[in-house]
Design an enzyme around this catalytic site. Structure first.
Site, PDB file in Angstrom:
ATOM      1  N   SER A  82      11.044   5.164  -5.577  1.00 17.03           N
ATOM      2  CA  SER A  82       9.510   5.238  -5.470  1.00 17.03           C
ATOM      3  C   SER A  82       9.056   5.293  -6.920  1.00 17.03           C
ATOM      4  O   SER A  82       9.614   5.798  -7.974  1.00 17.03           O
ATOM      5  CB  SER A  82       9.160   6.504  -4.729  1.00 17.03           C
ATOM      6  OG  SER A  82       7.898   6.829  -5.029  1.00 17.03           O
ATOM      7  N   TYR A 102       9.279  15.461  -2.283  1.00 18.15           N
ATOM      8  CA  TYR A 102       9.632  14.245  -2.059  1.00 18.15           C
ATOM      9  C   TYR A 102       9.837  13.412  -3.605  1.00 18.15           C
ATOM     10  O   TYR A 102      10.968  12.905  -3.863  1.00 18.15           O
ATOM     11  CB  TYR A 102       8.219  13.627  -1.716  1.00 18.15           C
ATOM     12  CG  TYR A 102       8.572  11.869  -1.524  1.00 18.15           C
ATOM     13  CD1 TYR A 102       9.104  11.345  -0.466  1.00 18.15           C
ATOM     14  CD2 TYR A 102       7.780  11.393  -2.275  1.00 18.15           C
ATOM     15  CE1 TYR A 102       9.086  10.050  -0.344  1.00 18.15           C
ATOM     16  CE2 TYR A 102       7.788   9.823  -2.254  1.00 18.15           C
ATOM     17  CZ  TYR A 102       8.475   9.341  -1.155  1.00 18.15           C
ATOM     18  OH  TYR A 102       8.334   7.943  -1.185  1.00 18.15           O
TER      19      TYR A 102
END
Length: 692
Positions: free
Chosen positions: A569, A582
């Site tokens: 990400s 996350y």
């Protein structure tokens, strides 16, 4: 004058032919997949002259009887085809006649005529069937097949000595039929059967009569052996009995990558595994070595299976490590033997040797591995070898199995016409022969990746916690010859191992893994619980590690290199708000890429990553609540979140799942083969996440 198309299936003869072909071809007792051919003769009005013209409809090259349609038929003018007899230059030049068939075609469209077209055109019967039933080939390959044909059928079926398919065989059968008006068909030595009839129904019934009569004849002889306490393949050899099913499957999964590497030494192959009872019984019997060495006989069989298999000569309970070691020795011997076969039989105009690796590998107690350019070809090779086992068993029940000799096999395997057919095949897609596993592929980004990899030619294992979603994706990708669904809990070590086992059993091995499974919980630090932290790290950090580790085991055993791609990400680099768990686990994934690229490069395994951002539409994570959480964080309506993310980028463009999939293909396709340890941003340009 009628303007009806010359190839229209409204012609009763052609329509009956399609129906008859489908009925015969859909029963595996009658013929193997894509094996055999059928024909019908009839009359239509020539749209040029307005006069009746006699035509031949015949299954074209490469078609399958069970799924035959009108477009799979070649349509030829009988007068022109029969006139070829007058210009036939003899058996030494019979291959030239195949090109001549093109000058006999009638009308537009239709399939290319096959090598067997002469048989159908020259035999004086309105309807002709040429089939490859196991029972018929058993008689055709028996040492005393001619005498057995008389014993089984009397004078209703005539023996035709082995001759390679072609124009001369068509002339031979035509002459034999003319000399034997009482006959309903013939047994073609080493090959199969041919039957004929005055109507389509009569030809079909005669074909079935020959097949069922041969089956009954073999069954009686087999029963007589059983009564005497004997088996066509001899006694079971102690130590070669089938292992228990769970043990077979586990051992097959452990061996599959090594076996695939052996079959792919010259050219990458896709694999198939079967532990069918027919195979296991054959592998346990004392005649295994003798019969396997003789190889298959029917041209359709050995063109798919090679002239003979590689047979592991160890007991069923041998340790995996011992089998792996022995396979290396047997592979070297197999390649030397195949090269000798090629050198003994080649001629100055023979095509170059296509590869010396086995297409069939037999492991007593475990089962059979088969290989081909794609899953369907590998599966069909397995089916053909089972046909060959049935043929051997039948021939041994009634006599002794005696296939055509290796010189004849070589003439067909390296036939100029066969080589021309191979050269006409379309170029393979970029990921052809590659086996890909994508986690979290039941929806969102994972689904888009699976779709793109399949579109580029890969076989895809669709792995997801949601089995229903995975099955839907696999079905949409084309079913088990293209994609299979497996349940995947990447947090569970045993489940990950089972997932890899399922992948290698489905397609033979593993080449490309995409660590995509993920979830996200967006909370500020003080609201983030240990459970939130552990869940996200378990799925993405621990899960990616477990998947990469087990995939690497298979890839290293294959010795074919491979690709591992992490869907990380932008957050692995960018410190966004309210996202500690996350973002931290994505940073973990990003560093796994670097660490594994350094470690696995020695094995030819490349490890790269993709850093997406703002994938809202079509994303499983956003649909699961992450979108609402991030929208709240940024103070925008959830339905406007994608546009919000786009506006903060340099390109002002929204990122979609297919954009991430395109990056995965770029990293694993043919163009970046020297690249490893790279992270590719797919974020429309987030300056704060630039790599530096």
């Amino acid at each position: 004058m009628s303007q009806q198309s010359a190839t229209s299936a409204t012609n009763p003869a052609a329509a009956d032919l399609v129906g008859r072909s489908n009925r015969l071809g859909q029963d595996p007792r009658n013929t193997n997949y894509a094996g055999g051919n059928t024909s019908a003769k009839g009359t239509e009005i020539d749209p040029v002259t307005g006069q009746p013209v006699e035509l031949l409809w015949v299954k074209g090259s490469g078609g399958d009887l069970g799924t035959l349609t009108e477009k799979n038929l070649a349509v030829l003018r009988l007068d022109r085809m029969r006139a070829l007899v007058d210009v036939y230059p003899g058996v030494d030049r019979e291959d030239e006649m195949v090109a001549a068939f093109d000058y006999c075609l009638h009308g537009k469209g239709g399939a290319a005529p096959s090598i067997d077209t002469a048989m159908h055109g020259l035999v004086d019967a309105p309807h002709v069937d040429h089939l490859h039933p196991d029972s018929g080939i058993a008689i055709a390959t028996a040492a005393d097949g001619e005498a057995l044909t008389r014993e089984c059928f009397g004078d209703r079926v005539v023996w035709v000595p082995w001759r390679r398919p072609g124009f001369q065989l068509g002339l031979d059968i035509a002459e034999i039929k003319k000399a034997n008006p009482q006959a309903i068909g013939c047994i073609l030595g080493g090959h199969g059967i041919t039957a004929w009839g005055s109507t389509s129904d009569e030809a079909e019934q005669r074909s079935l009569d020959i097949i069922r009569t041969a089956e009954a004849f073999i069954a009686r002889r087999t029963e007589e052996l059983a009564t005497a306490g004997k088996h066509p393949f001899g006694a079971v050899v102690p130590g070669r009995e089938a292992l228990a099913e769970s043990e077979r499957q586990a051992k097959a999964a452990a061996l599959a990558p090594t076996v695939r590497g052996i079959a792919s030494a010259d050219k990458p192959q896709v694999g198939h595994f079967t532990d069918d009872d027919v195979v296991l019984d054959f592998l346990a019997r004392e005649s295994l070595g003798r019969l396997a060495e003789l190889g298959t006989s029917c041209p359709d069989h050995f063109l798919r299976t090679k002239v003979k298999p590689l047979v592991v000569d160890l007991p069923a309970d041998a340790e995996v490590e011992a089998v792996v070691e022995r396979l290396a020795e047997l592979h070297a011997a197999y390649r030397e033997d195949y090269a000798g076969y090629y050198d003994r039989n080649k001629t100055p105009d023979s095509p170059a040797m296509r590869g010396a690796d086995p297409a069939i590998v037999l492991v007593p107690g475990v089962g059979m591995f088969s290989f081909g350019k794609d899953k369907q070809t590998a599966r069909v090779a397995s089916e053909f070898y089972i046909n060959a086992i049935n043929v051997m068993r039948g021939a041994e029940a009634i006599s002794t199995y005696a296939p055509i000799d290796e010189a004849e096999k070589f003439r067909i395997e390296y036939w100029a016409l066969e080589e021309a057919k191979l050269q006409r095949m379309p170029a393979p897609k970029p990921l052809a022969t590659r086996v890909a596993l994508v986690t979290g592929a039941g929806s969102g980004i994972g689904r888009a990746i699976a779709e793109r990899l399949a579109a580029e030619g890969a076989c895809v294992v669709v792995a997801d916690m949601n089995m229903e979603g995975a099955q839907e994706v696999a079905a949409q990708l084309g079913g088990p010859d293209k994609a299979v669904a497996v349940h995947a809990d990447v947090t569970d070590e045993a489940a990950v191992s089972a997932m890899i086992d399922a992948a290698v059993l489905a397609f033979g091995g593993l080449d490309l893994v995409v660590n995509n499974a993920g979830l996200s919980i967006s909370k500020p630090l003080l609201e983030t619980t240990a459970k939130d932290w552990d869940l996200q790290h378990d799925v993405m950090a621990r899960g990616s590690f477990l998947v990469a580790r087990e995939a690497a085991r298979a890839m290293i055993a294959q010795k074919l290199g491979g690709d591992i791609v992490y869907i990380a990400s932008k957050n692995s680099l960018f410190a966004g708000p309210n996202n500690i768990a996350y973002s931290a686990t994505k940073a973990d994934q990003a560093h796994q890429v670097r660490l594994l690229a350094a470690e696995l490069g020695a094995h030819g395994i490349r490890v790269n990553g993709v850093n997406p951002d703002g994938v809202v539409r079509g994303s499983g994570i956003f649909a699961g609540g992450w979108g609402a959480q991030r929208a709240k964080t940024y103070g925008v309506p959830e339905e406007e979140l994608g546009a919000y993310y786009a506006q903060r980028t340099l390109l002002k463009r929204e990122v979609l799942p297919e954009h991430v999939a395109a990056a995965v293909f770029a990293l694993t396709g043919p163009d970046l083969v020297q690249t490893t340890g790279l992270h590719v941003p797919v974020d429309s340009g987030v300056a704060a996440a630039f790599l530096r």
